[in-house]
Design a protein around this motif. Sequence first.
Motif, PDB file in Angstrom:
ATOM      1  N   LYS A  59      -0.377  68.627  93.427  1.00  0.00           N
ATOM      2  CA  LYS A  59      -1.351  67.805  94.144  1.00  0.00           C
ATOM      3  C   LYS A  59      -2.756  68.376  93.983  1.00  0.00           C
ATOM      4  O   LYS A  59      -3.717  67.642  93.709  1.00  0.00           O
ATOM      5  CB  LYS A  59      -0.991  67.739  95.627  1.00  0.00           C
ATOM      6  CG  LYS A  59       0.162  66.821  95.961  1.00  0.00           C
ATOM      7  CD  LYS A  59       0.377  66.805  97.468  1.00  0.00           C
ATOM      8  CE  LYS A  59       1.535  65.898  97.850  1.00  0.00           C
ATOM      9  NZ  LYS A  59       1.750  65.906  99.328  1.00  0.00           N
ATOM     10  N   LEU A  60      -2.876  69.692  94.160  1.00  0.00           N
ATOM     11  CA  LEU A  60      -4.177  70.340  93.985  1.00  0.00           C
ATOM     12  C   LEU A  60      -4.653  70.241  92.545  1.00  0.00           C
ATOM     13  O   LEU A  60      -5.836  69.968  92.287  1.00  0.00           O
ATOM     14  CB  LEU A  60      -4.085  71.802  94.423  1.00  0.00           C
ATOM     15  CG  LEU A  60      -5.337  72.652  94.233  1.00  0.00           C
ATOM     16  CD1 LEU A  60      -6.483  72.150  95.098  1.00  0.00           C
ATOM     17  CD2 LEU A  60      -5.044  74.121  94.534  1.00  0.00           C
ATOM     18  N   PHE A  94      -9.493  63.819 103.056  1.00  0.00           N
ATOM     19  CA  PHE A  94      -9.177  65.246 103.139  1.00  0.00           C
ATOM     20  C   PHE A  94     -10.106  65.967 104.111  1.00  0.00           C
ATOM     21  O   PHE A  94      -9.674  66.830 104.886  1.00  0.00           O
ATOM     22  CB  PHE A  94      -9.271  65.893 101.752  1.00  0.00           C
ATOM     23  CG  PHE A  94      -8.167  65.474 100.822  1.00  0.00           C
ATOM     24  CD1 PHE A  94      -6.949  65.041 101.311  1.00  0.00           C
ATOM     25  CD2 PHE A  94      -8.352  65.509  99.438  1.00  0.00           C
ATOM     26  CE1 PHE A  94      -5.923  64.654 100.448  1.00  0.00           C
ATOM     27  CE2 PHE A  94      -7.339  65.127  98.584  1.00  0.00           C
ATOM     28  CZ  PHE A  94      -6.124  64.698  99.089  1.00  0.00           C
ATOM     29  N   SER A 104     -11.582  62.167  99.063  1.00  0.00           N
ATOM     30  CA  SER A 104     -12.234  63.361  99.612  1.00  0.00           C
ATOM     31  C   SER A 104     -12.599  63.169 101.078  1.00  0.00           C
ATOM     32  O   SER A 104     -12.473  64.099 101.888  1.00  0.00           O
ATOM     33  CB  SER A 104     -13.485  63.689  98.796  1.00  0.00           C
ATOM     34  OG  SER A 104     -13.154  63.943  97.446  1.00  0.00           O
ATOM     35  N   PHE A 110      -5.835  66.654  91.782  1.00  0.00           N
ATOM     36  CA  PHE A 110      -7.132  66.391  92.395  1.00  0.00           C
ATOM     37  C   PHE A 110      -8.245  67.145  91.664  1.00  0.00           C
ATOM     38  O   PHE A 110      -9.313  66.580  91.377  1.00  0.00           O
ATOM     39  CB  PHE A 110      -7.077  66.795  93.863  1.00  0.00           C
ATOM     40  CG  PHE A 110      -8.341  66.498  94.627  1.00  0.00           C
ATOM     41  CD1 PHE A 110      -8.715  65.192  94.894  1.00  0.00           C
ATOM     42  CD2 PHE A 110      -9.156  67.527  95.079  1.00  0.00           C
ATOM     43  CE1 PHE A 110      -9.878  64.911  95.595  1.00  0.00           C
ATOM     44  CE2 PHE A 110     -10.313  67.261  95.777  1.00  0.00           C
ATOM     45  CZ  PHE A 110     -10.678  65.948  96.034  1.00  0.00           C
ATOM     46  N   TYR A 151      -2.651  75.132 100.158  1.00  0.00           N
ATOM     47  CA  TYR A 151      -3.180  74.288  99.088  1.00  0.00           C
ATOM     48  C   TYR A 151      -3.852  73.036  99.651  1.00  0.00           C
ATOM     49  O   TYR A 151      -4.732  72.462  99.014  1.00  0.00           O
ATOM     50  CB  TYR A 151      -2.057  73.908  98.122  1.00  0.00           C
ATOM     51  CG  TYR A 151      -1.538  75.095  97.350  1.00  0.00           C
ATOM     52  CD1 TYR A 151      -2.234  75.603  96.265  1.00  0.00           C
ATOM     53  CD2 TYR A 151      -0.357  75.728  97.724  1.00  0.00           C
ATOM     54  CE1 TYR A 151      -1.765  76.704  95.565  1.00  0.00           C
ATOM     55  CE2 TYR A 151       0.126  76.818  97.031  1.00  0.00           C
ATOM     56  CZ  TYR A 151      -0.584  77.303  95.956  1.00  0.00           C
ATOM     57  OH  TYR A 151      -0.126  78.398  95.268  1.00  0.00           O
ATOM     58  N   ARG A 155      -7.694  71.844  98.777  1.00  0.00           N
ATOM     59  CA  ARG A 155      -8.121  70.475  98.467  1.00  0.00           C
ATOM     60  C   ARG A 155      -9.253  70.035  99.387  1.00  0.00           C
ATOM     61  O   ARG A 155     -10.203  69.371  98.942  1.00  0.00           O
ATOM     62  CB  ARG A 155      -6.939  69.508  98.617  1.00  0.00           C
ATOM     63  CG  ARG A 155      -5.898  69.604  97.548  1.00  0.00           C
ATOM     64  CD  ARG A 155      -5.042  68.337  97.494  1.00  0.00           C
ATOM     65  NE  ARG A 155      -4.487  67.999  98.790  1.00  0.00           N
ATOM     66  CZ  ARG A 155      -3.320  68.415  99.236  1.00  0.00           C
ATOM     67  NH1 ARG A 155      -2.582  69.220  98.483  1.00  0.00           N
ATOM     68  NH2 ARG A 155      -2.867  68.034 100.427  1.00  0.00           N
TER      69      ARG A 155
END
Length: 572
Positions: free
Chosen positions: A103-104, A450, A447, A107, A364, A368
């Motif tokens: 996932k990281l 997040f 973003s 991204f 993680y 992100r």
Amino acid sequence: MADSLSTGLGEEKEKEKEDRERDRKTAKTEKNKEKDEVTETLGFNDKNGGSKGKKRNLSDLSLVRFITTELTRGYFLEHNEAKYTERRERVYTCLRIPKELEKLMTFGFFLCLDAFLYVFTLLPLRVILALLRLLTLPCCGLSGSRLLQPAQVCDVLKGFIMVLCYSMMSYVDYAMMYHLIRGQSVIKLYIIYNMLEVADRLFSSFGQDILDALYWTATEPKEKKRAHIGVIPHFFMAVLYVFLHAILIMVQATTLNVAFNSHNKSLLTIMMSNNFVEIKGSVFKKFEKNNLFQMSNSDIKERFTNYILLLIVCLRNMEQFSWNPDHLWVLFPDVVMVIASEVAVDVVKHAFITKFNDISADVYGEYRASLAFDLVSSRQKNAYTDYSDSVSRRMGFIPLPLALLLIRVVTSSVKIQGSLSFMCVLLFYLGMITLKVLNSIVLLGTSCVFVKEANMEEKLFDPPPSVVSSRANSRANRTKHVHTSPQQEPTADKGGISLVSDNAQPATVAESSAPTLPKSDSDTFLTTPDEEDDDKIINADTGLEGDGLKPRTPKKDLLEIDRFTICGNRID
């Protein structure tokens, strides 16, 4: 009287002797009981219980009883429930690492792609707009206003750097470089490739500083005191850096191309095994959360750079085979093998680093959020940097040299002739702009999610920490001399040992010069606890560790951790 006294003393002595004999007997019986218990547990029950001289009965040495005990004995894991629960959580953490890491990585890959596409799509348009403003503004008679905004000045400088470096790259012969590298031995090429990786990191660490110095020198307000060598020297330093870094990446791509085209694939195998050597160099070391953040950023940058290098290798090979699509399927297995080895090495490395250092997989998500914060903050009114420059500082990924090399390879591999070719180029450029806009919109929305999940919205409105203020605070808070009088009571450490000698000498203690960061509720979310070893200070006179002389080390925020920031005593 004398006879009575003597008889009384004799009776007392006899009683004492009897008591001693009783104590000896009881001690012997207890020892015999203990021996019987030991022999019973071992399966050798001595029924006779006789002395050492007697022979033990062989029938009493029951082998069947020992085997029966071994087959039927049991234990209860719940007696150490905490230990086994922790081991199970470690297994679950290792199983979660591939998902959270990818996932990281995904991204971060699209963040690098956004910064990379910016050089090809929006940067030329912004340079054209800045030049039009520069040409039309004097004609309007607005002499008192600023000719160009600071962001436009930086865009023009980037455009000029790309044009000059591309004209210099046109004199570099890729074919001659390919045959020069192909003529070397395999071991020599392996050493060269490792040296190029180290040189790429060194160039990346110093290159962004050169570019930042150029941008600040060109846009620094005139009312401030200028302590620099001038814009033109900084500009030529930036041009030289971008050119040399592009040459370095070209040599890397050429070496990888030689490995793909070798008959026995030995060089490609050695280069792939070099990734597994990276596991040995990083897994068995102590890592903090900030160090793991740096390593994650480095892996993102390395993976994206490898994808671009593989694209360059495929373009050069397809050109040599007259763009035959059948040759692409010949290269496809090697490309997949390189990518798969890179992904496998990253997963194994991060899984064992988190296991050995007791780091949760949820970290993680914090990484992100930190990368997303850079993207969201670059869209604010009080933004102090462009997003592409922020990615360069955070990940060590500088898109200018890599974009320059890709332009050089594409222009040399693809021949543009006729109006139809120009129409195809125009359509391709419009497609790249569309991809850039869509990618930016999706990234910005993701973003924001997040940042909101990490409760970091209030940090968006905090002013950026300035270098001048941080230096002033560090000088104001720095304690230059700490004097201890001879009459003062000695300060003891945790073990109660005196830290001040009889002839006390003045000690000098310097506090950390790290900038003071704005405090908020999310500071506890993105901070790493201080290490005990960092808090200890050694007294120069006694050589002992003391608590009374140690300063408080500020916690490091993930938002202040760049790719080449020293965290603790290392850079990963």
